[in-house]
Design a protein around this motif. Structure first.
Motif, PDB file in Angstrom:
ATOM      1  N   MET A  74       0.826  -1.203   0.000  1.00 15.03           N
ATOM      2  CA  MET A  74       0.000   0.000   0.000  1.00 15.03           C
ATOM      3  C   MET A  74       0.860   1.252   0.000  1.00 15.03           C
ATOM      4  SD  MET A  74      -3.209   0.672  -0.164  1.00 15.03           S
ATOM      5  CE  MET A  74      -3.915  -0.888   0.391  1.00 15.03           C
ATOM      6  N   GLN A  75       0.398   2.274  -0.723  1.00 20.95           N
ATOM      7  CA  GLN A  75       1.054   3.570  -0.730  1.00 20.95           C
ATOM      8  C   GLN A  75       0.074   4.625  -0.228  1.00 20.95           C
ATOM      9  OE1 GLN A  75       3.732   4.820  -3.710  1.00 20.95           O
ATOM     10  NE2 GLN A  75       3.632   2.908  -4.885  1.00 20.95           N
ATOM     11  N   LEU A  76       0.561   5.546   0.588  1.00 17.88           N
ATOM     12  CA  LEU A  76      -0.251   6.648   1.068  1.00 17.88           C
ATOM     13  C   LEU A  76      -0.089   7.822   0.109  1.00 17.88           C
ATOM     14  CD1 LEU A  76       0.522   6.455   4.898  1.00 17.88           C
ATOM     15  CD2 LEU A  76      -1.462   5.540   3.671  1.00 17.88           C
ATOM     16  N   LEU A  77      -1.060   7.989  -0.760  1.00 15.75           N
ATOM     17  CA  LEU A  77      -0.977   9.036  -1.776  1.00 15.75           C
ATOM     18  C   LEU A  77      -1.991  10.136  -1.482  1.00 15.75           C
ATOM     19  CD1 LEU A  77      -0.696   6.900  -5.054  1.00 15.75           C
ATOM     20  CD2 LEU A  77       1.135   7.809  -3.615  1.00 15.75           C
ATOM     21  N   PRO A  78      -1.645  11.386  -1.737  1.00 13.44           N
ATOM     22  CA  PRO A  78      -2.592  12.482  -1.520  1.00 13.44           C
ATOM     23  C   PRO A  78      -3.637  12.530  -2.636  1.00 13.44           C
ATOM     24  CG  PRO A  78      -0.580  13.335  -2.481  1.00 13.44           C
ATOM     25  CD  PRO A  78      -0.329  11.871  -2.222  1.00 13.44           C
ATOM     26  N   ARG A  79      -4.749  13.190  -2.347  1.00  7.55           N
ATOM     27  CA  ARG A  79      -5.784  13.390  -3.358  1.00  7.55           C
ATOM     28  C   ARG A  79      -5.691  14.772  -3.980  1.00  7.55           C
ATOM     29  NH1 ARG A  79     -11.618  13.341  -0.899  1.00  7.55           N
ATOM     30  NH2 ARG A  79     -12.033  14.421  -2.854  1.00  7.55           N
ATOM     31  N   THR A  80      -4.678  15.527  -3.584  1.00  6.23           N
ATOM     32  CA  THR A  80      -4.511  16.901  -4.050  1.00  6.23           C
ATOM     33  C   THR A  80      -4.461  16.968  -5.575  1.00  6.23           C
ATOM     34  OG1 THR A  80      -3.211  17.352  -2.063  1.00  6.23           O
ATOM     35  CG2 THR A  80      -3.087  18.971  -3.847  1.00  6.23           C
ATOM     36  N   GLY A  81      -5.269  17.857  -6.133  1.00  7.89           N
ATOM     37  CA  GLY A  81      -5.242  18.094  -7.567  1.00  7.89           C
ATOM     38  C   GLY A  81      -6.016  17.099  -8.406  1.00  7.89           C
ATOM     39  N   ILE A  82      -6.674  16.122  -7.779  1.00 10.39           N
ATOM     40  CA  ILE A  82      -7.452  15.136  -8.527  1.00 10.39           C
ATOM     41  C   ILE A  82      -8.921  15.542  -8.490  1.00 10.39           C
ATOM     42  CG2 ILE A  82      -8.093  12.709  -8.757  1.00 10.39           C
ATOM     43  CD1 ILE A  82      -5.553  11.961  -7.306  1.00 10.39           C
ATOM     44  N   ASN A  83      -9.522  15.680  -9.650  1.00  9.47           N
ATOM     45  CA  ASN A  83     -10.913  16.084  -9.748  1.00  9.47           C
ATOM     46  C   ASN A  83     -11.806  14.888 -10.061  1.00  9.47           C
ATOM     47  OD1 ASN A  83     -10.333  18.887  -9.417  1.00  9.47           O
ATOM     48  ND2 ASN A  83      -9.711  18.973 -11.571  1.00  9.47           N
ATOM     49  N   PHE A  84     -13.049  14.958  -9.629  1.00  8.36           N
ATOM     50  CA  PHE A  84     -14.038  13.971 -10.038  1.00  8.36           C
ATOM     51  C   PHE A  84     -14.291  14.130 -11.530  1.00  8.36           C
ATOM     52  CE2 PHE A  84     -14.812  14.497  -5.525  1.00  8.36           C
ATOM     53  CZ  PHE A  84     -15.025  13.192  -5.097  1.00  8.36           C
ATOM     54  N   THR A  85     -14.411  12.991 -12.217  1.00  6.27           N
ATOM     55  CA  THR A  85     -14.547  13.049 -13.664  1.00  6.27           C
ATOM     56  C   THR A  85     -15.430  11.932 -14.171  1.00  6.27           C
ATOM     57  OG1 THR A  85     -13.309  13.065 -15.763  1.00  6.27           O
ATOM     58  CG2 THR A  85     -12.474  11.651 -14.009  1.00  6.27           C
ATOM     59  N   THR A  86     -16.075  12.149 -15.297  1.00  2.27           N
ATOM     60  CA  THR A  86     -16.826  11.082 -15.942  1.00  2.27           C
ATOM     61  C   THR A  86     -15.870  10.147 -16.667  1.00  2.27           C
ATOM     62  OG1 THR A  86     -17.167  12.474 -17.893  1.00  2.27           O
ATOM     63  CG2 THR A  86     -18.918  12.456 -16.223  1.00  2.27           C
ATOM     64  N   ASP A  87     -16.318   8.947 -16.955  1.00  5.87           N
ATOM     65  CA  ASP A  87     -15.528   7.968 -17.697  1.00  5.87           C
ATOM     66  C   ASP A  87     -15.692   8.264 -19.186  1.00  5.87           C
ATOM     67  OD1 ASP A  87     -14.559   5.679 -19.044  1.00  5.87           O
ATOM     68  OD2 ASP A  87     -15.044   4.394 -17.347  1.00  5.87           O
ATOM     69  N   PRO A  88     -14.605   8.588 -19.899  1.00  4.66           N
ATOM     70  CA  PRO A  88     -14.720   8.947 -21.313  1.00  4.66           C
ATOM     71  C   PRO A  88     -15.168   7.799 -22.208  1.00  4.66           C
ATOM     72  CG  PRO A  88     -12.416   8.712 -20.702  1.00  4.66           C
ATOM     73  CD  PRO A  88     -13.205   8.633 -19.422  1.00  4.66           C
ATOM     74  N   ARG A  89     -15.135   6.576 -21.701  1.00  2.17           N
ATOM     75  CA  ARG A  89     -15.567   5.425 -22.494  1.00  2.17           C
ATOM     76  C   ARG A  89     -17.086   5.269 -22.500  1.00  2.17           C
ATOM     77  NH1 ARG A  89     -12.391   0.932 -19.233  1.00  2.17           N
ATOM     78  NH2 ARG A  89     -13.336   2.203 -17.557  1.00  2.17           N
ATOM     79  N   ILE A  90     -17.756   5.991 -21.597  1.00  2.00           N
ATOM     80  CA  ILE A  90     -19.183   5.805 -21.371  1.00  2.00           C
ATOM     81  C   ILE A  90     -19.908   7.106 -21.689  1.00  2.00           C
ATOM     82  CG2 ILE A  90     -20.930   5.283 -19.609  1.00  2.00           C
ATOM     83  CD1 ILE A  90     -18.730   3.736 -18.110  1.00  2.00           C
ATOM     84  N   PRO A  91     -21.061   7.056 -22.370  1.00  2.00           N
ATOM     85  CA  PRO A  91     -21.816   8.294 -22.629  1.00  2.00           C
ATOM     86  C   PRO A  91     -22.089   9.055 -21.337  1.00  2.00           C
ATOM     87  CG  PRO A  91     -22.741   6.459 -23.882  1.00  2.00           C
ATOM     88  CD  PRO A  91     -21.715   5.867 -22.962  1.00  2.00           C
TER      89      PRO A  91
END
Length: 278
Positions: A74-91
């Motif tokens: 396991m790695q402890l990674l920050p969520r800084t700078g990550i935005n919620f996004t839609t999946d581009p494969r799905i309409p």
């Protein structure tokens, strides 16, 4: 040359049935649910980094999400700078996006926990971190959801497992999702789930154990402020999860669910993680 994100995402390894010593296949849906699942490249299973899911086209939320946890890497990674996004494969119209969550008290709640997914080599863990913020892995939760005592237990179930059980190779697999009912409350063109379920699978001395949980969430706070203790976490059986969701779990999961629960009367919710019967 920069890779197309849809092409890159389609090659990701999702939840793996051979992650533990016991083979754990993905759940299968009842006929009426199967007809509602979105198909991607001819399959109802959509893969991301370290997790997979099946998406309801009518509800625009996942019916189930399955993921693997490698606690040893396991790695402890920050969520800084990550935005919620839609999946581009799905309409986009098949996904619940920002239009549901803007200017209200609804939180964007992860189904597969971000902290469970960030393991492996640096690039792999980083991709899993980003993938966890895809709207297909998100469901609406009241803003007080994670502050309530009971919901806090919900968010700590995996942590409690690792604290209380000596798990083979520090590896576990999890399935979770919302309970999607016809009578769920309507809001902004969506129906908001009021219950969630989770099944945690792990091995001790090579033997598989399955433990199932149900969270009942009161969503009336959209209209009236309710007490925080409206959230309840119960320990249930895999069969009960099937009855509520219309999903069917493989025989290996049922065989591993050896906990005997009192079905004769009202069951008490879990008040502390120490009350969980692993």
């Amino acid at each position: 040359m920069k890779q197309d994100p849809a092409t890159t995402a389609s090659k990701r390894m999702g939840s793996h049935p051979h992650f533990l010593t016991t083979i754990i296949d993905l759940p299968t849906p009842a006929t009426e649910i199967a007809e509602d699942l979105l198909q991607l490249d001819g399959s109802p299973v959509i893969d991301y980094t370290h997790f997979s899911l099946a998406l309801s086209r009518s509800r625009k939320f996942a019916r189930w999400v399955g993921w693997n946890i490698d606690g040893a890497h396991m790695q402890l990674l920050p969520r800084t700078g990550i935005n919620f996004t839609t999946d581009p494969r799905i309409p986009a119209e098949d996904q619940a996006g920002n239009d549901l969550y803007a200017n209200n008290r609804l939180d964007r709640g992860h189904l597969a926990r971000r902290a469970d997914l960030t393991w492996g080599p640096d690039t792999e863990a980083a991709q899993a971190n980003k993938d966890s913020f895809t709207f297909t892995n998100i469901t609406p939760q009241m803003e007080d959801f994670n502050q309530s005592r009971q919901a806090g237990i919900w968010g700590r179930l995996e942590n409690a497992l690792y604290e209380d059980v000596e798990i083979d190779d520090l590896r576990a697999s999890v399935f979770a999702g919302p309970v999607l009912r016809d009578e769920d409350q309507r809001y902004r063109g969506y129906q908001l789930p009021s219950e969630y379920w989770k099944i945690i699978l792990f091995e001790q001395d090579g033997l598989l154990t399955a433990r199932a949980f149900l969270l009942t969430q009161n969503l009336d706070q959209l209209q009236v402020l309710m007490a925080l203790d409206e959230f309840r976490v119960y320990q249930v059986t895999v069969t009960e999860v099937e009855e509520r969701t219309g999903l069917v779990f493989p025989g290996s999961v049922h065989d591993a669910d050896d906990l005997v629960l009192n079905q004769s009367g009202a069951r008490s919710p879990i008040g502390e993680t120490s009350e969980i019967a692993w």
